[in-house]
Design a protein around this motif. Structure first.
Motif, short mmCIF file in Angstrom:
data_model
loop_
_atom_site.label_atom_id
_atom_site.label_comp_id
_atom_site.label_asym_id
_atom_site.label_seq_id
_atom_site.Cartn_x
_atom_site.Cartn_y
_atom_site.Cartn_z
N ALA A 79 40.96 39.83 37.81
CA ALA A 79 41.29 38.48 38.27
C ALA A 79 41.66 38.56 39.74
N GLY A 80 41.68 37.39 40.40
CA GLY A 80 42.00 37.34 41.82
C GLY A 80 40.77 37.57 42.68
N ARG A 81 41.01 37.63 43.99
CA ARG A 81 39.90 37.74 44.93
C ARG A 81 40.08 38.95 45.85
N ALA A 82 38.98 39.64 46.11
CA ALA A 82 38.91 40.70 47.12
C ALA A 82 37.93 40.22 48.17
N MET A 83 38.34 40.31 49.45
CA MET A 83 37.53 39.73 50.51
C MET A 83 37.35 40.70 51.67
N ILE A 84 36.14 40.69 52.23
CA ILE A 84 35.87 41.34 53.51
C ILE A 84 35.62 40.21 54.49
N GLY A 85 36.45 40.12 55.53
CA GLY A 85 36.39 38.94 56.39
C GLY A 85 36.71 37.72 55.56
N ASP A 86 35.85 36.71 55.61
CA ASP A 86 36.08 35.51 54.79
C ASP A 86 35.13 35.43 53.61
N VAL A 87 34.52 36.56 53.25
CA VAL A 87 33.56 36.60 52.14
C VAL A 87 34.24 37.11 50.88
N ASP A 88 34.24 36.28 49.83
CA ASP A 88 34.75 36.69 48.52
C ASP A 88 33.69 37.58 47.87
N LEU A 89 34.05 38.85 47.62
CA LEU A 89 33.07 39.81 47.11
C LEU A 89 32.51 39.40 45.76
N ALA A 90 33.29 38.66 44.98
CA ALA A 90 32.83 38.25 43.64
C ALA A 90 31.68 37.25 43.71
N THR A 91 31.47 36.61 44.85
CA THR A 91 30.40 35.62 44.98
C THR A 91 29.05 36.26 45.32
N LEU A 92 29.06 37.56 45.56
CA LEU A 92 27.84 38.23 46.02
C LEU A 92 27.06 38.84 44.86
N SER A 93 25.74 38.82 44.98
CA SER A 93 24.90 39.55 44.04
C SER A 93 25.05 41.04 44.30
#
Length: 258
Positions: A79-93
């Motif tokens: 749960a929660g979000r991990a981000m590089i810059g302003d990109v949420d890694l969970a949104t990436l393929s």
């Protein structure tokens, strides 16, 4: 929106806020299910500022490596979000995440992971060539100057000391100009003198090349090279320390055990 964080100088005046190179937002990681489930990370929120050196410390099992693996995209949060810059890694393929890690993240581990048949220069340039990119010669020369291996670029790993190999591994991590470099016990296999050389190089990379470094370590002396130390205990943030000294880090670590 990219989170920014302020830091304080040694004179006590607030410095300009810096964007977050990476951040965790209410990050949770649970291993297993049911009664056997282990909560390795329990709601951690933290930002890692650009151009800063952060060390992560804590007792064994505190969640420090888990935090690094989640924020760097090597593992997936429960749960929660991990981000590089302003990109949420969970949104990436998977493909996009692989590309982001390749282009924006550098990794340095205890094991140097150099290709034994390649020279130091070839090892440094390898990730860029595998990605189909031409190495940046000017940046490469600056890196080689900082790393202090100009006379060893034609040597293979077996012809170099452990400290030289680790400096090659760090230069390789920096060669693609990543947004952030993660180190997991990067001096763990080195003697104290060689480890100090490697840590000084990381320090110089932050100070002179404006690199962002996040390093997991158990060594108070290694942590003292950082701008700040983040302490974890039982999967939660247990405090942080700015402008650390080995003695201050030891004192905080002793407090975590009580």
């Amino acid at each position: 929106m990219t989170t920014t964080a302020t830091h304080t100088t040694t004179t006590g005046t607030a410095a300009e806020p810096r964007p977050a190179a990476a951040q965790a937002v209410d990050l949770v990681r649970v291993h297993g299910r049911g009664p056997a489930a282990v909560r390795a990370l329990d709601g951690v929120t933290v930002a890692f500022e650009e151009g800063r050196f952060t060390a992560i410390m804590g007792p064994s099992g505190s969640g420090k490596s888990t935090l690094m693996h989640l924020v760097s995209g090597l593992d997936t949060p429960t749960a929660g979000r991990a981000m590089i810059g302003d990109v949420d890694l969970a949104t990436l393929s998977d493909k996009a995440l692989t590309r982001l890690r390749r282009d924006q993240v550098g990794f340095v581990f205890q094991q140097f992971n150099l290709v034994p048949t390649l020279t130091a220069r070839e090892n440094i340039e390898l990730p860029q060539r595998l990605a189909g990119r031409r190495p940046d010669d000017a940046w490469g020369r600056e890196l080689v100057d900082v790393v202090g291996l100009g006379d060893r670029l034609g040597h293979r790993p077996s012809e170099m000391s452990g400290g030289q190999q680790q400096r090659v591994a760090i230069a390789r991590a920096l060669a693609g100009r990543p947004r952030i470099v993660f180190g997991d016990e990067p001096t763990g296999n080195l003697d104290s003198h060689t480890g100090a050389e490697v840590l000084d190089f990381l320090r110089r990379a932050v100070r002179e090349l404006d690199q962002t470094v996040v390093m997991v370590t158990h060594d108070p002396t290694a942590a003292s090279y950082a701008d700040r130390v983040l302490f974890l205990a039982d999967g939660r943030i247990a405090g942080e320390l700015a402008d650390p000294t080995p003695e201050a880090v030891l004192d905080r670590m002793a407090g975590l055990g009580r």
